[in-house]
Scaffold this motif. Structure first.
Motif, PDB file in Angstrom:
ATOM      1  N   GLY A 221       5.867 -16.642  -6.364  1.00  0.00           N
ATOM      2  CA  GLY A 221       6.674 -15.474  -6.300  1.00  0.00           C
ATOM      3  C   GLY A 221       6.337 -14.253  -7.178  1.00  0.00           C
ATOM      4  O   GLY A 221       7.140 -13.317  -7.061  1.00  0.00           O
ATOM      5  N   TYR A 222       5.306 -14.579  -7.857  1.00  0.00           N
ATOM      6  CA  TYR A 222       4.848 -13.531  -8.969  1.00  0.00           C
ATOM      7  C   TYR A 222       3.937 -12.330  -8.423  1.00  0.00           C
ATOM      8  O   TYR A 222       3.207 -12.973  -7.594  1.00  0.00           O
ATOM      9  N   GLY A 223       3.921 -11.308  -8.790  1.00  0.00           N
ATOM     10  CA  GLY A 223       2.967 -10.473  -8.329  1.00  0.00           C
ATOM     11  C   GLY A 223       2.834  -9.061  -9.340  1.00  0.00           C
ATOM     12  O   GLY A 223       3.802  -8.751  -9.962  1.00  0.00           O
ATOM     13  N   VAL A 224       1.589  -8.924  -9.618  1.00  0.00           N
ATOM     14  CA  VAL A 224       1.207  -7.700 -10.327  1.00  0.00           C
ATOM     15  C   VAL A 224      -0.023  -7.222  -9.827  1.00  0.00           C
ATOM     16  O   VAL A 224      -0.625  -7.715  -8.986  1.00  0.00           O
TER      17      VAL A 224
ATOM     18  N   GLY B  27       5.532  -7.008 -10.926  1.00  0.00           N
ATOM     19  CA  GLY B  27       5.610  -5.785 -10.382  1.00  0.00           C
ATOM     20  C   GLY B  27       4.657  -4.767 -11.113  1.00  0.00           C
ATOM     21  O   GLY B  27       4.658  -3.465 -10.563  1.00  0.00           O
ATOM     22  N   HIS B  28       4.399  -5.037 -12.359  1.00  0.00           N
ATOM     23  CA  HIS B  28       3.557  -3.974 -13.176  1.00  0.00           C
ATOM     24  C   HIS B  28       2.153  -3.742 -12.528  1.00  0.00           C
ATOM     25  O   HIS B  28       1.510  -4.817 -11.779  1.00  0.00           O
TER      26      HIS B  28
ATOM     27  N   GLU C  83     -10.653  -7.283  -7.259  1.00  0.00           N
ATOM     28  CA  GLU C  83      -9.448  -6.859  -6.466  1.00  0.00           C
ATOM     29  C   GLU C  83      -8.276  -6.695  -7.215  1.00  0.00           C
ATOM     30  O   GLU C  83      -7.804  -7.638  -7.775  1.00  0.00           O
ATOM     31  N   GLU C  84      -7.598  -5.664  -7.140  1.00  0.00           N
ATOM     32  CA  GLU C  84      -6.628  -5.212  -7.852  1.00  0.00           C
ATOM     33  C   GLU C  84      -5.351  -6.048  -7.446  1.00  0.00           C
ATOM     34  O   GLU C  84      -4.531  -6.517  -8.163  1.00  0.00           O
ATOM     35  N   GLY C  85      -5.035  -6.383  -6.257  1.00  0.00           N
ATOM     36  CA  GLY C  85      -4.170  -7.314  -5.819  1.00  0.00           C
ATOM     37  C   GLY C  85      -4.361  -7.582  -4.373  1.00  0.00           C
ATOM     38  O   GLY C  85      -4.449  -6.784  -3.485  1.00  0.00           O
ATOM     39  N   VAL C  86      -4.382  -8.884  -4.041  1.00  0.00           N
ATOM     40  CA  VAL C  86      -4.093  -9.312  -2.826  1.00  0.00           C
ATOM     41  C   VAL C  86      -2.961  -9.731  -2.468  1.00  0.00           C
ATOM     42  O   VAL C  86      -2.361 -10.660  -2.956  1.00  0.00           O
ATOM     43  N   MET C  87      -2.329  -9.540  -1.298  1.00  0.00           N
ATOM     44  CA  MET C  87      -0.936  -9.919  -1.017  1.00  0.00           C
ATOM     45  C   MET C  87      -0.773 -11.383  -0.651  1.00  0.00           C
ATOM     46  O   MET C  87      -1.852 -11.971   0.157  1.00  0.00           O
ATOM     47  N   LEU C  88       0.129 -11.937  -0.865  1.00  0.00           N
ATOM     48  CA  LEU C  88       0.359 -13.393  -0.835  1.00  0.00           C
ATOM     49  C   LEU C  88       0.265 -13.777   0.745  1.00  0.00           C
ATOM     50  O   LEU C  88       0.170 -14.670   1.009  1.00  0.00           O
TER      51      LEU C  88
END
Length: 305
Positions: A262-265, A116-117, A222-227
């Protein structure tokens, strides 16, 4: 420069080797097998026989070089602590060999943040992150700046993607083929930062040439791509459903990959782009996924890493 590269025949390292040679550098690549030596020779590099288990050999190769790019790491996920310890020994050995020379050493790490960071290059790594065993290596590399080494740490995005990618995204596709479904944990809103392999390779070269001592760099386009967006592409291309699992169910579905699924940042790379004039140009992850990840396996086991 004459550059000693560990991991020179790996997924990212082989692209780094080509990037360096194409820009006039001489590459000496660590090779622990005949296959690696053959690949390095074919690429125009000089093989250096050895492994991460030989700190003295690593130190000798580093001392004979104008700079070091350290990419090698044990990614088998069978002994996290052992892999972290070997990485730390390698950095300390090569760093000691470069002490008081002003030569560059670029050490590889990941985005070592807790779930979540939303991190920047200023944020220290957390031992509570999935790759937390590498925090000691990061700290040891950055400390070399106080010993006369132009040391920096390059944190790679969770997905370094492109044609031929053997990493996490390719494994998601392989598991979906095997299980007949692509799974996300919960609602799948967790995110993976991403970078194209070619952009990562260029960033290593720029870091070698000009990264200031004591710098953390983010190899993030890319800062974050949703799973769940990744899962939707896989489901459509393989004509399988998307299933939503609890973390416990994900462990049965994915095995060792469950923690990463299941991990995401999220992670920014503003400082990296400004400092090194790095501007990613490679295809975004979802575009790359559409184009390069769905060739049929040559045989039933071909999709497995």
């Amino acid at each position: 420069m004459r550059v000693f590269v560990t991991g020179a025949t790996g997924w990212v390292g082989s692209a780094v080797t080509r990037e360096l040679i194409d820009h006039g550098h001489e590459v000496v690549g660590l090779a622990r097998s005949e296959r690696a030596r053959t690949a390095l020779t074919a690429a125009g590099a000089t093989p250096y026989r050895g492994s991460l288990d030989d700190p003295d050999g690593l130190a000798a190769a580093a001392k004979d070089a104008d700079g070091v790019l350290h990419l090698a790491f044990d990614h088998t996920f069978t002994d996290h602590a052992g892999a972290g310890a070997a990485d730390l020994r390698a950095i300390e050995a090569m760093g000691t060999a470069l002490a008081d020379t002003g030569k560059p050493l670029v050490a590889t790490s990941g985005l070592l943040f807790e779930h979540g960071h939303h991190g920047t290059e200023d944020d220290p790594g957390s031992t509570a992150s999935p790759g937390g065993v590498r925090v000691a290596s990061e700290n040891a590399a950055l400390a070399l700046a106080e010993r006369g080494v132009r040391a920096s740490v390059l944190r790679l995005a969770a997905s370094v993607h492109g044609a031929g990618d053997p990493g996490f995204v390719a494994r998601l596709v392989a598991v979906a083929r095997e299980k007949g479904a692509v799974a996300v944990v919960g609602d799948g809103a967790n995110t993976w930062p991403a970078v194209h392999r070619s952009d990562a390779a260029r960033l290593y070269r720029l870091a070698l040439e000009s990264a200031p001592a004591g710098t953390r760099l983010h190899g993030v386009a890319e800062e974050g791509v949703m799973l769940r967006d990744i899962a939707d592409v896989i489901a459509r291309r393989l004509d399988v459903p998307v299933t939503h699992l609890t973390p416990r169910q994900a462990a049965d579905h994915y095995g060792w990959l469950a923690g990463f699924a299941g991990y995401g940042v999220q992670a920014r790379s503003d400082h990296t782009r400004t400092t090194l004039d790095w501007h990613p140009t490679g295809a975004p992850l979802l575009t790359d996924l559409e184009n390069h990840y769905f060739a049929a396996p040559a045989h039933p086991g071909a999709a497995r890493p």
